[in-house]
Design an enzyme around this catalytic site. Structure first.
Site, PDB file in Angstrom:
ATOM      1  N   LYS A  94       0.856  -1.187   0.000  1.00 49.48           N
ATOM      2  CA  LYS A  94       0.000   0.000   0.000  1.00 49.48           C
ATOM      3  C   LYS A  94       0.889   1.232   0.000  1.00 49.48           C
ATOM      4  O   LYS A  94       1.843   1.324   0.777  1.00 49.48           O
ATOM      5  CB  LYS A  94      -0.868  -0.018   1.276  1.00 49.48           C
ATOM      6  CG  LYS A  94      -1.729   1.197   1.450  1.00 49.48           C
ATOM      7  CD  LYS A  94      -3.164   0.906   1.067  1.00 49.48           C
ATOM      8  CE  LYS A  94      -3.960   2.147   0.809  1.00 49.48           C
ATOM      9  NZ  LYS A  94      -3.906   2.648  -0.582  1.00 49.48           N
ATOM     10  N   GLN A 115       7.281   4.174   3.713  1.00 52.98           N
ATOM     11  CA  GLN A 115       5.876   3.767   3.787  1.00 52.98           C
ATOM     12  C   GLN A 115       5.717   2.481   4.605  1.00 52.98           C
ATOM     13  O   GLN A 115       4.722   2.298   5.310  1.00 52.98           O
ATOM     14  CB  GLN A 115       5.344   3.548   2.362  1.00 52.98           C
ATOM     15  CG  GLN A 115       3.843   3.450   2.255  1.00 52.98           C
ATOM     16  CD  GLN A 115       3.145   4.801   2.257  1.00 52.98           C
ATOM     17  OE1 GLN A 115       3.604   5.730   1.619  1.00 52.98           O
ATOM     18  NE2 GLN A 115       2.048   4.910   2.972  1.00 52.98           N
ATOM     19  N   LYS A 130       5.312   2.149  -3.194  1.00 54.09           N
ATOM     20  CA  LYS A 130       5.158   3.497  -3.766  1.00 54.09           C
ATOM     21  C   LYS A 130       5.321   3.368  -5.273  1.00 54.09           C
ATOM     22  O   LYS A 130       6.020   2.463  -5.743  1.00 54.09           O
ATOM     23  CB  LYS A 130       6.225   4.446  -3.210  1.00 54.09           C
ATOM     24  CG  LYS A 130       5.839   5.902  -3.307  1.00 54.09           C
ATOM     25  CD  LYS A 130       4.984   6.346  -2.137  1.00 54.09           C
ATOM     26  CE  LYS A 130       4.464   7.759  -2.355  1.00 54.09           C
ATOM     27  NZ  LYS A 130       3.788   8.262  -1.141  1.00 54.09           N
ATOM     28  N   ASP A 170      -0.655  10.901  -4.381  1.00 51.95           N
ATOM     29  CA  ASP A 170       0.521  11.563  -3.783  1.00 51.95           C
ATOM     30  C   ASP A 170       0.706  12.841  -4.612  1.00 51.95           C
ATOM     31  O   ASP A 170      -0.254  13.301  -5.250  1.00 51.95           O
ATOM     32  CB  ASP A 170       1.745  10.639  -3.825  1.00 51.95           C
ATOM     33  CG  ASP A 170       2.907  11.174  -2.984  1.00 51.95           C
ATOM     34  OD1 ASP A 170       2.830  11.105  -1.751  1.00 51.95           O
ATOM     35  OD2 ASP A 170       3.899  11.690  -3.551  1.00 51.95           O
ATOM     36  N   THR A 213      -4.543  13.416   5.705  1.00 52.53           N
ATOM     37  CA  THR A 213      -3.093  13.603   5.922  1.00 52.53           C
ATOM     38  C   THR A 213      -2.820  14.945   6.618  1.00 52.53           C
ATOM     39  O   THR A 213      -2.093  15.000   7.622  1.00 52.53           O
ATOM     40  CB  THR A 213      -2.325  13.526   4.589  1.00 52.53           C
ATOM     41  OG1 THR A 213      -2.708  12.330   3.918  1.00 52.53           O
ATOM     42  CG2 THR A 213      -0.830  13.532   4.811  1.00 52.53           C
ATOM     43  N   ASN A 244      -2.865  19.154  -1.539  1.00 49.54           N
ATOM     44  CA  ASN A 244      -3.801  18.450  -0.658  1.00 49.54           C
ATOM     45  C   ASN A 244      -3.406  18.536   0.817  1.00 49.54           C
ATOM     46  O   ASN A 244      -4.216  18.920   1.666  1.00 49.54           O
ATOM     47  CB  ASN A 244      -3.889  16.989  -1.121  1.00 49.54           C
ATOM     48  CG  ASN A 244      -4.706  16.154  -0.182  1.00 49.54           C
ATOM     49  OD1 ASN A 244      -4.201  15.664   0.815  1.00 49.54           O
ATOM     50  ND2 ASN A 244      -5.983  16.025  -0.461  1.00 49.54           N
ATOM     51  N   SER A 382      -6.944   5.551   4.279  1.00 50.11           N
ATOM     52  CA  SER A 382      -6.937   4.665   3.109  1.00 50.11           C
ATOM     53  C   SER A 382      -7.187   3.222   3.541  1.00 50.11           C
ATOM     54  O   SER A 382      -7.928   2.484   2.885  1.00 50.11           O
ATOM     55  CB  SER A 382      -5.592   4.727   2.381  1.00 50.11           C
ATOM     56  OG  SER A 382      -5.571   5.771   1.443  1.00 50.11           O
TER      57      SER A 382
END
Ligand code: NDP
Length: 452
Positions: A94, A115, A130, A170, A213, A244, A382
């Site tokens: 993920k 990650q 990623k 992202d 986030t 974002n 997520s």
């Protein structure tokens, strides 16, 4: 050195550099983890016996592929796409997809490595990955972005699956791009499954995924301050980026009574001494998400200062939220921030502070939350989007708000548990805490699953 001995940091890094030439960001990310984790490995020899750190620093799989598409003039364009599947010991791969001209294998390897730790810290069952492409989305039409996303997914789909690998957004990949990629996945597989997160609410998205986030990074700041009896209220906040993460960090800072005064993009930054308000934030969202304009326009609209080609770290403030990209705070910037009164940093972006900057922050004993802990709210929601898709239901927004708040608090507490510093019972080393807490969870799963 024999195989029985845990390597020194220098020995470990020398080997890493030899195996990964030309990948400075990846070396930087692994080195930062090794600096704090090697001591824990020395105290727990099973991790050395099973070569856990060495295995974590070698991705399970590096996929690289050509992405061909037509621009609006009918020219054939060629980009390079990637997916790095770093580790799936605790759950399916993920991690986000990034479209930016600076994307290369080393950058994505650093992000996939980070990650893995971040996902472990959330407490949810997700491995680390990623992906992305060296596409510059600036100036591209909607139709060009759609054709690019379709071509990208035409190769990537074979490596994905709702129980295998579930990408998200992202830099340069938001709701629009996720929608186009989901559409193409569905078309070529004839399956309607939760194979991407960050989807629109009409087709399997989760409430507050977009906000998570930025909100999470501010919650982490709130928790660090709370530990010492302080709050965000009334504090001047420096925020970088205007995408974002930055937008939602500003939104939550305002909700908690803080005063955000800066934002940036890759061309420069704005300094609004009177403070960015809810109304001004609505303008930013329209400017960046719909018109896809430049931050300079904000300065013209509201009469704020604009500094071309610079980052916001010279502005006086107390709380800093770097939310743009990696290595945007250098050692020099960190020195200026400390002089100007910054007392805490919560990283909304991934690895925005260089190693020099982190050392300076920690040397000055200010609160410093690394991205892998502070920005984990996005991947956490997520993970909750995946749960909702599996159950084919959508939970209520209030429930997700509560879950996000709880998860951020738990991440803070996990960092605190492992982040104690000998001889200073007041200070928490959140870098060490995050690295060891993430490492232990993944490492124990790897040991249980054998040498694979
Ligand atoms: P967006 O694409 O929405 O926004 C990125 C912002 O950063 C833009 O303002 C962009 O400016 C700026 N930026 C990008 N690259 C550079 C650069 N090289 N130099 C200066 N400014 C730059 O991305 P996000 O907000 O989603 O991501 C921001 C950071 O947060 C990244 O580090 C990402 O990995 C991290 N992150 C994101 C998560 C998410 O849920 N989206 C989850 C966890 C971490 P411009 O418009 O000019 O390109």
């Amino acid at each position: 050195m024999t195989r029985d001995q845990v390597p020194t940091l220098q020995e470990f890094v020398e080997g890493l550099e030899k195996r990964n030439p030309g990948q400075p960001e990846f070396i930087q990310a692994v080195k930062e983890v090794a600096e704090t984790v090697l001591e824990h490995i020395r105290a727990n020899p099973k991790y050395h016996k099973h070569q856990i750190l060495e295995r974590l620093a070698e991705p399970d799989r590096v996929i690289s592929f050509r992405v061909c598409w037509h621009d609006d003039e009918g020219n054939v364009r060629v980009n390079r796409g990637y997916r790095i599947q770093n580790n799936n010991a605790i759950g399916p791969y993920k991690g986000g997809i990034r479209f930016h001209p600076t994307v290369n294998q080393g950058v994505l390897k650093f992000l996939a490595f980070e990650q893995t730790f971040k996902n472990a810290l959330t407490g949810l069952p997700m491995g680390g990955a990623k992906g992305g492409a060296n596409l510059d989305p600036k100036g591209k039409s909607d139709a060009e972005i759609m054709r690019f996303c379709q071509s990208f997914m035409s190769e990537l789909y074979r490596h994905l699956g709702e129980d295998t690998d579930i990408p998200a957004g992202d830099i340069g990949v938001g709701g629009r791009e996720i929608g186009y990629m989901f559409g193409q996945y569905k078309r070529i597989t004839n399956r309607y499954v939760g194979v991407l997160t960050g989807k629109g609410m009409e087709f399997g998205g989760s409430p507050i995924r977009i906000e998570a986030t930025g909100y999470g990074a501010v919650y982490f700041m709130e928790d660090m301050l709370k530990r010492i009896g302080e709050t965000v209220e009334g504090r001047t906040c420096l925020v970088s980026g205007s995408g974002n993460v930055a937008q939602h960090a500003v939104e939550k800072i305002l909700a908690l009574g803080g005063k955000p005064v800066t934002l940036s993009d890759s061309d420069g930054f704005i300094y609004d001494k009177s403070g960015i308000t809810t109304e001004k934030l609505a303008y930013i969202k329209e400017l960046k998400n719909k018109r896809r304009g430049r931050i300079e326009d904000y300065a013209k609209e509201f009469g704020a200062e604009y500094h071309a080609g610079k980052r916001p770290w010279s502005v006086p403030g107390e709380l800093a939220f770097p939310c743009a990209t990696q290595n945007e705070i250098t050692g020099e910037d960190a020195g200026v921030m400390l002089k100007n009164g910054v007392v805490a940093v919560s990283e909304g972006a991934n690895m925005p502070s260089t190693l020099d900057a982190v050392r300076l922050f920690q040397g000055a004993r200010i609160m410093f939350a690394p991205g892998k802990a502070a920005n984990a709210g996005g991947v956490a929601v997520s993970g909750l989007e995946m749960s909702q898709n599996s159950a084919r239901i959508t939970w209520k927004e209030a429930e997700l708000q509560r879950l996000l708040r709880d998860i951020m608090q738990e991440i803070h507490d996990r960092c605190q548990r492992y982040g104690g510093v000998a001889g200073d019972d007041k200070y928490i080393d959140y870098v060490k805490g995050a690295n060891i807490a993430g490492f232990v969870k993944v490492a124990d799963a790897m040991i249980a699953q054998g040498v694979v």
